[in-house]
Write an enzyme that holds these catalytic residues in place. Structure first.
Site, mmCIF file in Angstrom:
data_model
loop_
_atom_site.group_PDB
_atom_site.id
_atom_site.type_symbol
_atom_site.label_atom_id
_atom_site.label_comp_id
_atom_site.label_asym_id
_atom_site.label_seq_id
_atom_site.Cartn_x
_atom_site.Cartn_y
_atom_site.Cartn_z
ATOM 1 N N ASP A 109 25.187 -16.169 36.267
ATOM 2 C CA ASP A 109 24.579 -17.396 36.793
ATOM 3 C C ASP A 109 23.069 -17.255 37.002
ATOM 4 O O ASP A 109 22.530 -17.656 38.030
ATOM 5 C CB ASP A 109 25.250 -17.830 38.094
ATOM 6 C CG ASP A 109 25.134 -19.351 38.321
ATOM 7 O OD1 ASP A 109 24.590 -20.041 37.440
ATOM 8 O OD2 ASP A 109 25.568 -19.822 39.391
ATOM 9 N N HIS A 154 23.803 -22.428 36.153
ATOM 10 C CA HIS A 154 24.554 -23.682 36.174
ATOM 11 C C HIS A 154 23.661 -24.897 36.417
ATOM 12 O O HIS A 154 24.060 -26.018 36.113
ATOM 13 C CB HIS A 154 25.693 -23.619 37.211
ATOM 14 C CG HIS A 154 25.263 -23.702 38.635
ATOM 15 N ND1 HIS A 154 25.146 -22.599 39.455
ATOM 16 C CD2 HIS A 154 24.933 -24.762 39.417
ATOM 17 C CE1 HIS A 154 24.786 -22.969 40.662
ATOM 18 N NE2 HIS A 154 24.637 -24.287 40.669
ATOM 19 N N SER A 205 20.561 -25.130 44.639
ATOM 20 C CA SER A 205 20.891 -24.064 43.694
ATOM 21 C C SER A 205 19.650 -23.602 42.941
ATOM 22 O O SER A 205 18.868 -24.419 42.448
ATOM 23 C CB SER A 205 21.927 -24.557 42.680
ATOM 24 O OG SER A 205 23.224 -24.375 43.148
#
Length: 346
Positions: free
Chosen positions: A102, A72, A184
């Protein structure tokens, strides 16, 4: 960042046949663990098409310039820049991806000697110390090097699916190290600087993207296994029966004992479950696959398979038939369907 687990050595003096005391375990200094973690980490600046720069982090896989990050972070990127210590930068590109899991693999041509391939930890346990390395709020723009935060492992084996995107996260490590947008794709490490996982999600109230003390990381073993498969050119499949999401319910047997069960929240039109006649509100009792002498079964009952349902569903063989028993309004019903491959929702 999206809102939302040493051997001791015994020396024997053979001349006297007397065992010497065990050597005390020598732990690395915190500084050496942090240094190793930093050398296995980089920050990312992502061009998302002129709207605004996005930020993220990545983990060094090998000396050939391959990195792993959260899908993402780079989904739809027009350009990706890797920031390194000393103010240096290099372009990177996506070379392989598992959108539903992901995970994305990047490659950059410029690999300085200070970048060190990550080394996975053997395991982690609740209460273990955690070092979280990343690029919160894009702060690496101010100096290149990622930021480091401390915390502990809060829980293990957390599994969930995003009803919005279809991404699935299995057996995640939950930790409380400060984690914000930009973390992230960055790693969480133990005090030796060994990888425990990759940050993918934070849980915040009212969809506010900020640090909450509840962050989740894909476990290192599964992450690096997926990275190896992707680098080998393999497409990673994710078994799916057709529910957009699930809700935990208490499943009780006739003796008054039970465990958490799984209820379908919404059945997607055209999915295997929809075509078979399953409905929202159905509670999964058991699933059987590989019918015949080698049949495997996941029972939602005491003493059965202790895996979380999402872990079981994700590993179901895509394209193969399965038998599903559900409970609906006090009645048990059986359905036969073919496992589909979970896809990303746009």
């Amino acid at each position: 960042m999206k809102a939302l687990s040493l051997p001791m050595v015994l020396l024997l003096f053979t001349a006297s046949c007397v065992a010497a005391p065990a050597e005390p375990e020598v732990l690395p200094s915190p500084a050496s663990g942090i240094g190793r973690a930093l050398q296995s980490s980089v920050s990312l600046v992502v061009d998302d098409g002129g709207r605004a720069d996005g930020f993220g982090s990545a983990i060094v896989l090998n000396e050939q310039g391959y990195l792993v990050t959260a899908h993402h972070v780079v989904d739809g990127a027009m350009g990706i820049t890797v920031l390194m210590a000393g103010g240096r930068a290099a372009a990177a590109r996506v070379v392989a991806e598992d959108p539903v899991g992901d995970i994305a693999i990047l490659q950059t041509k410029f690999v300085p000697e200070v970048m060190v391939p990550v080394s996975p930890a053997g395991s982690c346990a609740v209460g273990d110390d955690v070092l979280s390395v990343g690029n919160p709020f894009g702060t690496s723009r101010l100096g290149g090097s990622p930021s480091v935060a401390r915390g502990i492992v809060s829980a293990i084996s957390r599994s969930f699916v995003s009803e919005k995107t279809g991404r699935i996260y299995v057996n995640c490590v939950q930790h409380d190290a400060p984690t914000n947008p930009g973390n992230s794709g960055g790693g969480i490490f133990n005090v030796r600087g060994q990888l425990l996982g990759m940050n993918v999600l934070i849980n915040t109230p009212q969809d506010t993207a900020s640090e909450s003390g509840v962050a989740f990381a894909l476990p290192a073993s599964a992450l690096l296994n997926a990275a190896r498969r992707l680098l080998a050119g393999e497409k990673i499949l994710h078994g799916w029966l057709g529910s957009r999401g699930y809700r935990g319910v208490l499943w009780m047997n006739t003796q008054g004992l039970g465990r958490l069960g799984t209820m379908l929240r919404e059945v997607e039109d055209g999915s295997p479950a929809y075509q078979a006649g399953m409905q929202a509100g159905d509670v999964i009792v058991s699933v059987t696959w590989w019918p015949g002498a080698n049949a495997m079964r996941w029972p939602a009952s005491l003493g059965g398979d202790e895996r979380d349902w999402l872990e079981v569903e994700d590993a179901l063989p895509v394209g193969r038939p399965v038998s599903v028993k559900i409970s609906r309004g006090g009645r048990e019903l059986d359905f036969s369907l073919t496992v589909a491959d979970r896809t990303l929702r746009r």
